[in-house]
Scaffold this motif. Structure first.
Motif, mmCIF file in Angstrom:
data_model
loop_
_atom_site.group_PDB
_atom_site.id
_atom_site.type_symbol
_atom_site.label_atom_id
_atom_site.label_comp_id
_atom_site.label_asym_id
_atom_site.label_seq_id
_atom_site.Cartn_x
_atom_site.Cartn_y
_atom_site.Cartn_z
ATOM 1 N N GLY A 31 0.805 -1.202 0.000
ATOM 2 C CA GLY A 31 0.000 0.000 0.000
ATOM 3 C C GLY A 31 0.840 1.255 0.000
ATOM 4 N N ASP A 32 2.143 1.110 0.124
ATOM 5 C CA ASP A 32 3.021 2.274 0.239
ATOM 6 C C ASP A 32 3.699 2.580 -1.089
ATOM 7 O OD1 ASP A 32 4.515 -0.033 0.287
ATOM 8 O OD2 ASP A 32 5.991 0.743 1.718
ATOM 9 N N GLU A 33 2.907 2.977 -2.065
ATOM 10 C CA GLU A 33 3.432 3.281 -3.383
ATOM 11 C C GLU A 33 4.415 4.440 -3.308
ATOM 12 O OE1 GLU A 33 2.703 1.703 -6.314
ATOM 13 O OE2 GLU A 33 1.551 0.286 -5.147
ATOM 14 N N THR A 34 5.541 4.336 -4.019
ATOM 15 C CA THR A 34 6.501 5.428 -4.060
ATOM 16 C C THR A 34 6.166 6.400 -5.178
ATOM 17 O OG1 THR A 34 7.942 4.139 -5.497
ATOM 18 C CG2 THR A 34 8.365 4.031 -3.125
ATOM 19 N N GLU A 35 5.222 6.057 -6.020
ATOM 20 C CA GLU A 35 4.823 6.885 -7.144
ATOM 21 C C GLU A 35 3.306 6.995 -7.122
ATOM 22 O OE1 GLU A 35 4.663 6.078 -11.861
ATOM 23 O OE2 GLU A 35 6.565 5.803 -10.882
ATOM 24 N N PRO A 36 2.754 8.111 -7.588
ATOM 25 C CA PRO A 36 1.304 8.190 -7.626
ATOM 26 C C PRO A 36 0.735 6.986 -8.364
ATOM 27 C CG PRO A 36 2.273 10.287 -8.215
ATOM 28 C CD PRO A 36 3.394 9.301 -8.102
ATOM 29 N N PRO A 105 3.986 3.903 -13.623
ATOM 30 C CA PRO A 105 4.191 4.207 -15.045
ATOM 31 C C PRO A 105 5.593 4.693 -15.413
ATOM 32 C CG PRO A 105 2.079 5.057 -14.329
ATOM 33 C CD PRO A 105 2.789 4.571 -13.102
ATOM 34 N N THR A 106 6.208 5.553 -14.611
ATOM 35 C CA THR A 106 7.529 6.052 -15.011
ATOM 36 C C THR A 106 8.586 4.947 -14.940
ATOM 37 O OG1 THR A 106 7.907 6.914 -12.778
ATOM 38 C CG2 THR A 106 7.094 8.460 -14.420
ATOM 39 N N TYR A 134 17.245 -3.289 -11.227
ATOM 40 C CA TYR A 134 17.071 -2.053 -11.991
ATOM 41 C C TYR A 134 15.802 -1.327 -11.523
ATOM 42 C CZ TYR A 134 20.476 -3.501 -15.665
ATOM 43 O OH TYR A 134 21.598 -3.859 -16.379
ATOM 44 N N GLU A 135 14.707 -2.085 -11.385
ATOM 45 C CA GLU A 135 13.442 -1.476 -10.964
ATOM 46 C C GLU A 135 13.560 -0.845 -9.573
ATOM 47 O OE1 GLU A 135 10.490 -4.539 -11.316
ATOM 48 O OE2 GLU A 135 10.364 -4.332 -13.499
ATOM 49 N N MET A 136 14.245 -1.537 -8.662
ATOM 50 C CA MET A 136 14.415 -0.980 -7.315
ATOM 51 C C MET A 136 15.209 0.323 -7.361
ATOM 52 S SD MET A 136 15.039 -4.358 -4.970
ATOM 53 C CE MET A 136 15.477 -3.417 -3.528
ATOM 54 N N GLU A 142 12.732 7.572 -7.955
ATOM 55 C CA GLU A 142 11.402 8.179 -7.932
ATOM 56 C C GLU A 142 11.125 8.778 -6.553
ATOM 57 O OE1 GLU A 142 9.155 8.623 -10.367
ATOM 58 O OE2 GLU A 142 7.765 9.554 -8.969
ATOM 59 N N ALA A 143 11.478 8.061 -5.504
ATOM 60 C CA ALA A 143 11.241 8.550 -4.147
ATOM 61 C C ALA A 143 12.113 9.761 -3.824
ATOM 62 C CB ALA A 143 11.502 7.431 -3.141
ATOM 63 N N ILE A 144 13.368 9.729 -4.249
ATOM 64 C CA ILE A 144 14.296 10.834 -3.974
ATOM 65 C C ILE A 144 13.981 12.036 -4.837
ATOM 66 C CG2 ILE A 144 16.706 11.558 -4.274
ATOM 67 C CD1 ILE A 144 17.495 8.720 -3.403
ATOM 68 N N ASP A 145 13.629 11.761 -6.090
ATOM 69 C CA ASP A 145 13.529 12.790 -7.117
ATOM 70 C C ASP A 145 12.073 13.122 -7.438
ATOM 71 O OD1 ASP A 145 14.667 14.493 -8.943
ATOM 72 O OD2 ASP A 145 14.861 12.988 -10.519
ATOM 73 N N ALA A 146 11.192 12.991 -6.457
ATOM 74 C CA ALA A 146 9.757 13.123 -6.714
ATOM 75 C C ALA A 146 9.349 14.481 -7.261
ATOM 76 C CB ALA A 146 8.981 12.822 -5.431
ATOM 77 N N ASP A 147 10.063 15.543 -6.919
ATOM 78 C CA ASP A 147 9.659 16.870 -7.349
ATOM 79 C C ASP A 147 10.359 17.354 -8.615
ATOM 80 O OD1 ASP A 147 8.022 17.069 -5.127
ATOM 81 O OD2 ASP A 147 9.651 17.834 -3.884
ATOM 82 N N ASP A 148 11.248 16.543 -9.191
ATOM 83 C CA ASP A 148 12.049 17.003 -10.315
ATOM 84 C C ASP A 148 11.696 16.328 -11.627
ATOM 85 O OD1 ASP A 148 13.333 18.771 -8.710
ATOM 86 O OD2 ASP A 148 15.069 17.514 -8.358
ATOM 87 N N ASP A 149 10.415 16.033 -11.842
ATOM 88 C CA ASP A 149 9.936 15.528 -13.128
ATOM 89 C C ASP A 149 10.694 14.281 -13.586
ATOM 90 O OD1 ASP A 149 8.146 15.681 -15.228
ATOM 91 O OD2 ASP A 149 9.517 16.844 -16.476
ATOM 92 N N ASP A 150 11.058 13.431 -12.648
ATOM 93 C CA ASP A 150 11.685 12.132 -12.941
ATOM 94 C C ASP A 150 12.984 12.233 -13.732
ATOM 95 O OD1 ASP A 150 9.568 10.810 -11.651
ATOM 96 O OD2 ASP A 150 8.348 10.993 -13.452
#
Length: 199
Positions: A31-36, A105-106, A134-136, A142-150
């Motif tokens: 339940g703890d998605e790192t991405e929307p 998705p990203t 790779y996915e991890m 994604e978690a670190i860079d959430a505000d920088d448009d991936d």
């Protein structure tokens, strides 16, 4: 089972399949998605369309059947063909496996590019464990860079595909993690040694 090469190969494939099934089940329970997350309404429609496919199905089969279906996430709209590698070497054992693939998705879009690039390599296979590593790495970015448009995901995706094209090999998960950590530190993100990227 005979203790020969084919017997050991079968045991390894069976162990990998069981690991995949465990990871898919775990992923579905998370339940703890790192991405929307993808909008549940569009995911429900998509799951209905997946029921028409016969599994196991290749990435090519999935794209042919539902490739133009759009999934909505907080970040925007994604067609399934942007998230699933169009390859006969990419196999999904169940609708759940496809659903897990498209939930981030990203990350899925980055992995699609890598999987498709890796099919050009001779006698090299992107193993399940390397793919998960790779996915991890992408999930951590994604978690670190959430505000920088991936940006981090794009940079590391391009770095991996460049290695595939230029050096004709898949970089190890350690190399990918090291490159991701380098990107993070160069952009002011702290990476601790006890974290996934902390190499």
């Amino acid at each position: 089972m005979a203790d020969d090469k084919s017997g050991r190969d079968k045991q390894a494939r069976d162990a990998e399949r069981r690991q995949q099934e465990r990871e898919i089940a775990t992923e579905l329970e998370r339940g703890d998605e790192t991405e929307p997350s993808v909008d549940p309404a569009t995911l429900t429609d998509f799951e209905g369309e997946l029921d028409e496919l016969t599994f196991p199905a290749t990435g090519t089969d999935v794209v042919a059947a539902v490739g133009d279906h759009e999934l909505e996430s907080v970040e925007g709209s994604y067609a399934i063909e942007e998230l699933v590698p169009e390859s006969d070497e990419e196999t999904f054992d169940s609708p759940d496996a496809v659903r897990v693939q498209v939930r981030r998705p990203t990350v899925a879009a980055a992995m699609k590019r890598i999987v498709e690039a890796s099919t050009t390599l001779r006698s090299t296979d992107l193993s399940w464990t390397q793919r998960k590593a790779y996915e991890m790495t992408f999930e951590e970015l994604e978690a670190i860079d959430a505000d920088d448009d991936d940006e981090g995901i794009r940079v590391i995706r391009d770095w991996i595909t460049d290695r595939i094209h230029d050096e004709e090999r898949l970089p190890s998960s350690r190399e990918v993690r090291r490159e991701a950590a380098k990107f993070c530190r160069a952009n002011g993100y702290q990476v601790r040694n006890d974290e996934w990227l902390g190499i």
